[in-house]
Design an enzyme around this catalytic site. Structure first.
Site, PDB file in Angstrom:
ATOM      1  N   LYS A 140       0.937  -1.261   0.052  1.00  0.00           N
ATOM      2  CA  LYS A 140       0.059  -0.058  -0.015  1.00  0.00           C
ATOM      3  C   LYS A 140       0.861   1.202   0.163  1.00  0.00           C
ATOM      4  CE  LYS A 140      -4.197   0.686   2.297  1.00  0.00           C
ATOM      5  NZ  LYS A 140      -4.842   1.082   3.618  1.00  0.00           N
ATOM      6  N   ASP A 180     -13.931   1.010  10.461  1.00  0.00           N
ATOM      7  CA  ASP A 180     -14.488   0.733   9.146  1.00  0.00           C
ATOM      8  C   ASP A 180     -14.469  -0.287   8.763  1.00  0.00           C
ATOM      9  OD1 ASP A 180     -15.196   1.663   6.381  1.00  0.00           O
ATOM     10  OD2 ASP A 180     -12.886   1.916   5.873  1.00  0.00           O
TER      11      ASP A 180
HETATM   12  P1  ADP Z   1      -8.063   0.675   0.777  1.00  0.00           P
HETATM   13  O1  ADP Z   1      -9.831   0.407   1.275  1.00  0.00           O
HETATM   14  O2  ADP Z   1      -7.876   1.995   1.564  1.00  0.00           O
HETATM   15  O3  ADP Z   1      -7.984   0.974  -0.446  1.00  0.00           O
HETATM   16  P2  ADP Z   1      -7.349  -1.806   1.936  1.00  0.00           P
HETATM   17  O4  ADP Z   1      -6.341  -1.955   2.876  1.00  0.00           O
HETATM   18  O5  ADP Z   1      -8.797  -2.111   2.370  1.00  0.00           O
HETATM   19  O6  ADP Z   1      -7.225  -0.321   1.132  1.00  0.00           O
HETATM   20  O7  ADP Z   1      -6.982  -2.644   0.693  1.00  0.00           O
HETATM   21  C1  ADP Z   1      -7.661  -2.770  -0.516  1.00  0.00           C
HETATM   22  C2  ADP Z   1      -8.006  -4.091  -0.841  1.00  0.00           C
HETATM   23  O8  ADP Z   1      -6.727  -4.867  -1.374  1.00  0.00           O
HETATM   24  C3  ADP Z   1      -8.954  -4.959   0.086  1.00  0.00           C
HETATM   25  O9  ADP Z   1     -10.102  -4.708  -0.010  1.00  0.00           O
HETATM   26  C4  ADP Z   1      -8.578  -6.296  -0.640  1.00  0.00           C
HETATM   27  O10 ADP Z   1      -9.021  -6.788  -1.651  1.00  0.00           O
HETATM   28  C5  ADP Z   1      -7.006  -6.061  -0.644  1.00  0.00           C
HETATM   29  N1  ADP Z   1      -6.103  -6.616   0.159  1.00  0.00           N
HETATM   30  C6  ADP Z   1      -5.595  -5.804   1.055  1.00  0.00           C
HETATM   31  N2  ADP Z   1      -4.702  -6.186   2.000  1.00  0.00           N
HETATM   32  C7  ADP Z   1      -4.758  -7.315   1.637  1.00  0.00           C
HETATM   33  C8  ADP Z   1      -3.919  -8.737   2.041  1.00  0.00           C
HETATM   34  N3  ADP Z   1      -3.216  -8.854   3.117  1.00  0.00           N
HETATM   35  N4  ADP Z   1      -4.131  -9.944   1.462  1.00  0.00           N
HETATM   36  C9  ADP Z   1      -4.772  -9.950   0.324  1.00  0.00           C
HETATM   37  N5  ADP Z   1      -5.619  -8.783  -0.041  1.00  0.00           N
HETATM   38  C10 ADP Z   1      -5.639  -7.546   0.536  1.00  0.00           C
END
Ligand code: ADP
Ligand code: MG
Length: 355
Positions: free
Chosen positions: A56, A170
């Protein structure tokens, strides 16, 4: 050893990374404050055990998200996706703001949202948890047991966070990832906490929360609370303030809505959830009154939810009703919910072992 010495040593011996160490794959998500990619190490031999990763790129609030993830890893590692590392990437001079990078293990392809979109739900979850197809007949009783297992996993994860003093703020199906390795749902996206941190004063509130899943109270901390932090955040609050405000019950309301969506196929779309929220507000958040209003002319997809929750003397409906309540202090805590009789009956084998 003292806790701090341990934390220091842990940090010292953990591999550290920089941005060039990773190759970005497909984009997984894009929020207001960051972009999320699937990723892998440029040189996998450096840490062969890491496997697929998630990276991220976050703006200024990334610092708090890193802090939260570090804290979760030490205090309640099983509740959230495995956090690998977080760092500040200094951009070359003049090229915009600083950027934070956060790295997790890739837990799997599916969030609860993805799984609930399928017509197969909840059987598609059962397959994931048990690893093979059961030959029991499909039906309400079996669906109830699957939903029960998912609820137990989610409450277990949430209880871990809350016991650590973290309120997520959230909780929604998009932020619950199914971990293929652990065969359980884990919480992701501690970024909302970050948003809140910067506060209510600076960011318009539509920005802060997902309106589909928010509890009716706007802020988790009463503004009247003496010496309340200026920031009503998801961090370690003093036990006294915690008892006074019960900020964790905000997440319980959101999880109650997820329970509702799992039980009622008719409420799984965004538009139907928004309509439900409107109806519930109209009856002053009295779930029983909502039921009296909609049940007499309910289509089969809606009636099914009542049928599932009415099994075993209506014990599921009772739990749901104790989560979706207007007043935060009347909502059940995650820990108390886990002890609710709804979970007394044996669920899927694995979930029994986990707890
Ligand atoms: P944001 O909602 O701010 O864009 P998130 O941390 O929710 O960020 O991540 C976005 C998407 O990425 C999640 O909805 C999920 O589909 C995927 N994701 C995030 N972290 C993981 C992880 N550790 N393993 C697999 N998929 C992930
Ligand atoms: Mg998210």
């Amino acid at each position: 050893f003292d806790m701090f010495v341990l934390a220091f040593l842990e940090r010292l011996f953990r591999p550290s990374f920089r941005k060039d160490d990773f190759v970005l794959g497909k984009k997984l998500g894009e929020g207001a404050f960051g972009v999320v990619y699937k990723a892998s190490l440029s040189n996998p031999k450096a840490s062969p055990k890491l496997g697929d990763l998630v990276l991220k790129k976050a703006t200024e609030y990334g610092a708090v998200e890193i802090w939260m993830n570090e804290r979760v890893r030490r205090a309640c590692a099983n509740s959230c996706a495995d956090f690998v590392y977080g760092f500040l990437e200094r951009k070359s001079k003049g090229k915009g703001a600083e950027e934070y990078c956060l790295i997790w293990r890739f837990e799997g392809e599916d969030t609860l949202y993805d799984l609930m979109q399928s017509k197969e739900f909840p059987y598609n979850v059962e397959t994931k948890i048990l690893g093979d197809i059961q030959d029991l007949p499909k039906g309400l009783g079996r669906e109830n047991r699957i939903i029960q297992t998912v609820m137990r996993q989610l409450l277990f994860a949430l209880d871990g966070l809350h016991s650590t003093g973290i309120v997520h703020r959230d909780i929604k199906p998009q932020n619950l990832i199914f971990s293929e390795a652990a065969r359980t749902f884990k919480i992701i996206d501690l970024g909302a906490a970050t948003d809140l941190r910067v506060g209510i004063n600076y960011i318009p509130k539509e920005f802060l929360l997902d309106p589909r899943y928010t509890a009716p109270e706007q802020y988790i901390m009463s503004t009247q609370t003496p010496s309340a932090p200026s920031v009503p955040v998801a961090t370690a609050l003093s036990p006294v303030l915690w008892q006074l405000n019960l900020p964790d019950r905000f997440d319980i309301y959101s999880l109650g809505l997820i329970f509702l969506q799992m039980a009622f196929p008719a409420l799984r779309t965004d538009s139907s959830l928004i309509q439900f929220n409107r109806q519930l507000k109209r009856v002053n958040y009295d779930l029983q009154a909502w039921r009296r209003m909609v049940e007499p002319r309910a289509a089969p997809d809606l009636r099914k939810g009542f049928e599932i929750l009415d099994l075993d003397g209506g014990i599921g409906w009772e739990l749901l009703s104790s989560m979706i309540r207007y007043k935060a202090r009347r909502r059940v805590s995650a820990k108390a919910a886990l002890a609710h009789p709804y979970f007394n009956r044996e669920g899927l084998g694995l979930s029994v072992m986990q707890n």
